[in-house]
Design an enzyme around this catalytic site. Structure first.
Site, mmCIF file in Angstrom:
data_model
loop_
_atom_site.group_PDB
_atom_site.id
_atom_site.type_symbol
_atom_site.label_atom_id
_atom_site.label_comp_id
_atom_site.label_asym_id
_atom_site.label_seq_id
_atom_site.Cartn_x
_atom_site.Cartn_y
_atom_site.Cartn_z
ATOM 1 C CD GLU A 73 62.762 -11.441 -56.287
ATOM 2 O OE1 GLU A 73 61.543 -11.592 -56.117
ATOM 3 O OE2 GLU A 73 63.427 -10.529 -55.759
ATOM 4 C CG HIS A 92 65.954 -8.761 -60.492
ATOM 5 N ND1 HIS A 92 65.742 -7.402 -60.319
ATOM 6 C CD2 HIS A 92 66.174 -9.263 -59.251
ATOM 7 C CE1 HIS A 92 65.825 -7.115 -59.024
ATOM 8 N NE2 HIS A 92 66.108 -8.225 -58.358
ATOM 9 C CG HIS A 94 70.085 -6.379 -56.469
ATOM 10 N ND1 HIS A 94 70.310 -7.181 -55.377
ATOM 11 C CD2 HIS A 94 68.844 -6.711 -56.933
ATOM 12 C CE1 HIS A 94 69.261 -7.967 -55.177
ATOM 13 N NE2 HIS A 94 68.363 -7.710 -56.117
ATOM 14 C CE1 TYR A 119 73.393 2.391 -80.921
ATOM 15 C CE2 TYR A 119 73.034 0.184 -80.058
ATOM 16 C CZ TYR A 119 73.396 1.015 -81.096
ATOM 17 O OH TYR A 119 73.733 0.477 -82.313
ATOM 18 C CG HIS A 160 64.554 -5.062 -55.322
ATOM 19 N ND1 HIS A 160 63.556 -5.987 -55.179
ATOM 20 C CD2 HIS A 160 65.669 -5.777 -55.585
ATOM 21 C CE1 HIS A 160 64.047 -7.199 -55.318
ATOM 22 N NE2 HIS A 160 65.322 -7.095 -55.570
HETATM 23 P P1 13P Z 1 67.413 -15.220 -55.787
HETATM 24 O O1 13P Z 1 68.774 -15.623 -55.276
HETATM 25 O O2 13P Z 1 66.310 -16.013 -55.132
HETATM 26 O O3 13P Z 1 67.379 -15.292 -57.300
HETATM 27 O O4 13P Z 1 67.186 -13.711 -55.392
HETATM 28 C C1 13P Z 1 68.188 -12.776 -55.689
HETATM 29 C C2 13P Z 1 67.630 -11.428 -55.904
HETATM 30 O O5 13P Z 1 68.159 -10.686 -56.697
HETATM 31 C C3 13P Z 1 66.455 -10.993 -55.122
HETATM 32 O O6 13P Z 1 65.897 -9.842 -55.661
#
Ligand code: 13P
Length: 210
Positions: A73, A92, A94, A119, A160
């Site tokens: 990414e 980033h 999830h 906040y 995502h």
């Molecule tokens: P990577 O392991 O390549 O960093 O990808 C993990 C991820 O969160 C994909 O969106």
């Protein structure tokens, strides 16, 4: 901060996120801007078990120069650094609640989470759009993220997860945590039509805290 200190801080903050369930498995990636390039977590690495000496090092043009193979990414992080001069780090995740909001079809895609608490406004800002779905690692998402990041410190990638920038590593991680809790509050309260901060209260927060 020296590069060695930055590496140690990244590993510490990533481990803390993992331990508290903001990231599972090998999900998520974190980068930080250096004087002459960037550090980013290696692809397929767990945020809970990073080695500071093996982080991927990129040059100022985002080419891999050292360390393990970088996250797939990289372009997602590059979109923020090139759109925002104030971005010193990008996270980033999830994380469950923010990702849940990113799966909802009936929210305002230009700004799904309303200003419920100070906040969230102070850390994430006035708005946080949803960027349409792209397959993880698909470089086609870079222009869409770049366009959104010009006006927003954070975005939600549809189905995502969140991408959050901050002036520093610590700022970006704190903003990611605040975003996750704001998403949790939003999901708890959205059918109750909760009281929101007013536009004047949001303006006051941003004028006072930036
Ligand atoms: P990577 O392991 O390549 O960093 O990808 C993990 C991820 O969160 C994909 O969106």
């Amino acid at each position: 901060m020296t590069e060695a200190e930055t590496r140690r801080l990244l590993v510490e903050l990533a481990g803390s996120l993992f331990t508290r369930g903001f990231s599972v498995g090998s999900a998520g990636n974190i980068s930080v801007r250096l004087d002459d390039g960037y550090l980013i977590t290696p692809t397929n690495s767990s945020l809970g078990r990073l080695d500071p000496t093996r982080l991927s090092r990129l040059d100022a043009a985002f080419a891999h120069v050292d360390g393990d193979k970088p996250s797939k990414e990289v372009f997602m992080h590059r979109a923020f650094y090139t759109a925002r001069a104030d971005a010193g780090a990008v996270v980033h995740l999830h994380s469950t609640m923010a990702t849940a909001v990113a799966c909802l079809p009936d929210v305002d895609a230009s700004n799904p989470i309303p200003p419920l608490t100070p906040y969230f406004v102070m850390r994430v800002g006035r708005s946080m759009p949803i960027v349409p779905y792209y397959r993880p690692g698909d470089p086609a998402m870079e222009p869409a993220i770049h366009a959104a990041a010009r006006d927003a410190r954070a975005v939600l990638l549809a189905n995502h997860g969140p991408v959050i920038s901050g002036k520093s590593l610590t700022d970006a991680v704190y903003a990611a945590e605040e975003l996750e809790e704001a998403a949790r509050l939003f999901l708890l309260l959205r059918r109750d039509l909760p009281r929101r901060l007013t536009a004047a209260q949001v303006d006051d927060l941003l004028a006072t805290f930036g």
